[in-house]
Design a protein around this motif. Structure first.
Motif, PDB file in Angstrom:
ATOM      1  N   ASP A  93       0.736  -1.374  -1.461  1.00 23.96           N
ATOM      2  CA  ASP A  93       0.269  -1.974  -0.209  1.00 23.96           C
ATOM      3  C   ASP A  93      -0.799  -1.099   0.445  1.00 23.96           C
ATOM      4  O   ASP A  93      -1.778  -1.600   0.997  1.00 23.96           O
ATOM      5  CB  ASP A  93       1.451  -2.171   0.742  1.00 23.96           C
ATOM      6  N   ILE A  94      -0.607   0.217   0.376  1.00 20.90           N
ATOM      7  CA  ILE A  94      -1.599   1.148   0.927  1.00 20.90           C
ATOM      8  C   ILE A  94      -2.917   1.017   0.165  1.00 20.90           C
ATOM      9  O   ILE A  94      -3.997   1.010   0.752  1.00 20.90           O
ATOM     10  CB  ILE A  94      -1.082   2.602   0.866  1.00 20.90           C
ATOM     11  N   SER A 114      -3.493   3.749   7.943  1.00 23.56           N
ATOM     12  CA  SER A 114      -4.676   2.889   8.099  1.00 23.56           C
ATOM     13  C   SER A 114      -5.760   3.549   8.938  1.00 23.56           C
ATOM     14  O   SER A 114      -6.932   3.178   8.859  1.00 23.56           O
ATOM     15  CB  SER A 114      -4.277   1.549   8.721  1.00 23.56           C
ATOM     16  N   ARG A 132      -4.276  -2.891   0.844  1.00 24.50           N
ATOM     17  CA  ARG A 132      -4.570  -3.299   2.214  1.00 24.50           C
ATOM     18  C   ARG A 132      -5.327  -2.252   3.021  1.00 24.50           C
ATOM     19  O   ARG A 132      -5.836  -2.562   4.098  1.00 24.50           O
ATOM     20  CB  ARG A 132      -3.263  -3.666   2.944  1.00 24.50           C
ATOM     21  N   ILE A 133      -5.352  -1.022   2.531  1.00 32.52           N
ATOM     22  CA  ILE A 133      -6.019   0.047   3.290  1.00 32.52           C
ATOM     23  C   ILE A 133      -7.156   0.667   2.480  1.00 32.52           C
ATOM     24  O   ILE A 133      -8.322   0.603   2.888  1.00 32.52           O
ATOM     25  CB  ILE A 133      -5.006   1.133   3.717  1.00 32.52           C
ATOM     26  N   ILE A 147       5.264  -0.058  -1.362  1.00 33.69           N
ATOM     27  CA  ILE A 147       4.585   0.566  -0.221  1.00 33.69           C
ATOM     28  C   ILE A 147       3.283   1.210  -0.694  1.00 33.69           C
ATOM     29  O   ILE A 147       2.234   1.076  -0.051  1.00 33.69           O
ATOM     30  CB  ILE A 147       5.499   1.615   0.443  1.00 33.69           C
ATOM     31  N   LYS A 178       6.114  -0.336   6.938  1.00 30.53           N
ATOM     32  CA  LYS A 178       5.046  -0.846   7.810  1.00 30.53           C
ATOM     33  C   LYS A 178       4.531   0.240   8.740  1.00 30.53           C
ATOM     34  O   LYS A 178       3.336   0.331   9.001  1.00 30.53           O
ATOM     35  CB  LYS A 178       5.546  -2.044   8.607  1.00 30.53           C
ATOM     36  N   ASN A 206       2.278   2.550   6.776  1.00 29.65           N
ATOM     37  CA  ASN A 206       0.972   1.939   6.523  1.00 29.65           C
ATOM     38  C   ASN A 206       0.099   1.926   7.768  1.00 29.65           C
ATOM     39  O   ASN A 206      -1.113   2.141   7.697  1.00 29.65           O
ATOM     40  CB  ASN A 206       1.142   0.512   6.001  1.00 29.65           C
ATOM     41  N   GLN A 207       0.727   1.666   8.910  1.00 30.72           N
ATOM     42  CA  GLN A 207      -0.033   1.606  10.156  1.00 30.72           C
ATOM     43  C   GLN A 207      -0.639   2.969  10.472  1.00 30.72           C
ATOM     44  O   GLN A 207      -1.785   3.065  10.919  1.00 30.72           O
ATOM     45  CB  GLN A 207       0.873   1.154  11.303  1.00 30.72           C
TER      46      GLN A 207
END
Length: 270
Positions: free
Chosen positions: A242-243, A89, A246-247, A239, A82, A85-86
């Motif tokens: 997810d990148i 982003s 979500r990004i 991961i 997380k 990813n933050q």
């Protein structure tokens, strides 16, 4: 090499140069990968000490120990997906793509070859019946998975990433708007997103074959290391996906929508 100084013995993770390679790897399976990149397959040096193996291979033990320490820290970093990813982003879209491409290279040049070697070097004749069957199946299934995965990477870079870079360049007027008009008729970020979400569970077959990478106290160390690598690789893929989902793709979708609006607005004046 046997007479290493106290600084080598006293390190952050308390590595002991006189402990066996087997004991070292049993403490943390990620150490096996580090040893592999130094040319040491732990199962071929099981009863040797770290000092003996370094002397035999002509390896500077202080350098090896530093890499062992860094491997632990990197693992903790990946476990904080997380946080990764933050941070990403906030990257501009082309930097997100470069990050993902770099991850692709690590997957292809390090992770997949290492796991493939572990699978190949597993001697099913030396295992109990339950593991013998699994290893024989993995020797068929894993190369097929790796081949499909590499194909997916190249396809993604050649289609999705190239298209997003084209959108980004057109939006910031690095290329004429005309160069993106026809690719936008052919491609759609929404379609990429739907397809990507459907293809996310790439390791389902491997996971089911290994019973979710199930390890017991009786599991041979080589199998423990292999299952640990497979499980960690799957977590890294989650991961990574997810990148992308979500990004990268939401950023690209906004870019695509804005470009379409720009084209519509400009067409009104023609």
């Amino acid at each position: 090499m046997e007479n290493m100084n106290e600084n080598t013995n006293q390190n952050r993770f308390n590595f002991k140069v006189n402990e066996s390679i087997t004991d070292l790897v049993s403490k943390n399976y990620v150490y096996a990968a580090v040893l592999h990149y130094f040319g040491i397959d732990f199962y071929n040096h099981a009863h040797q000490t770290l000092a003996q193996t370094c002397a035999e291979k002509g390896i500077d033990a202080t350098v090896l120990i530093k890499q062992l320490e860094e491997a632990v820290m990197k693992r903790k970093f990946y476990e904080s997906g997380k946080a990764i990813n933050q941070k990403i982003s906030h990257y501009p879209i082309q930097l997100v793509i470069e990050y993902l491409k770099h991850a692709h290279r690590i997957f292809m040049r390090r992770s997949l070859p290492y796991m493939s070697k572990l699978v190949c070097d597993c001697d099913s004749n030396g295992f109990e019946k339950q593991y013998k069957s699994i290893i024989e199946d993995l020797k068929i299934a894993f190369p097929l998975f790796a081949e499909d995965f590499i194909h997916h990477i190249f396809e993604e870079e050649d289609s999705l990433f190239d298209y997003i870079n084209l959108l980004d360049n057109a939006f910031y007027e690095k290329i004429p708007m005309t160069k993106v008009f026809y690719p936008m008729q052919e491609h759609s970020i929404s379609r990429f997103l739907r397809q990507h979400q459907q293809d996310d569970d790439e390791m389902k077959g491997i996971r089911e074959l290994t019973s979710n990478y199930k390890i017991t106290s009786k599991t041979p160390l080589l199998i423990k290391v292999l299952y640990s690598e497979l499980k960690d690789f799957e977590e890294e893929l989650k991961i990574h996906a997810d990148i992308e989902n979500r990004i990268l793709l939401p950023k690209a979708l906004k870019l695509e929508v804005k470009l379409k609006q720009n084209i519509i607005e400009k067409s009104k004046f023609n």
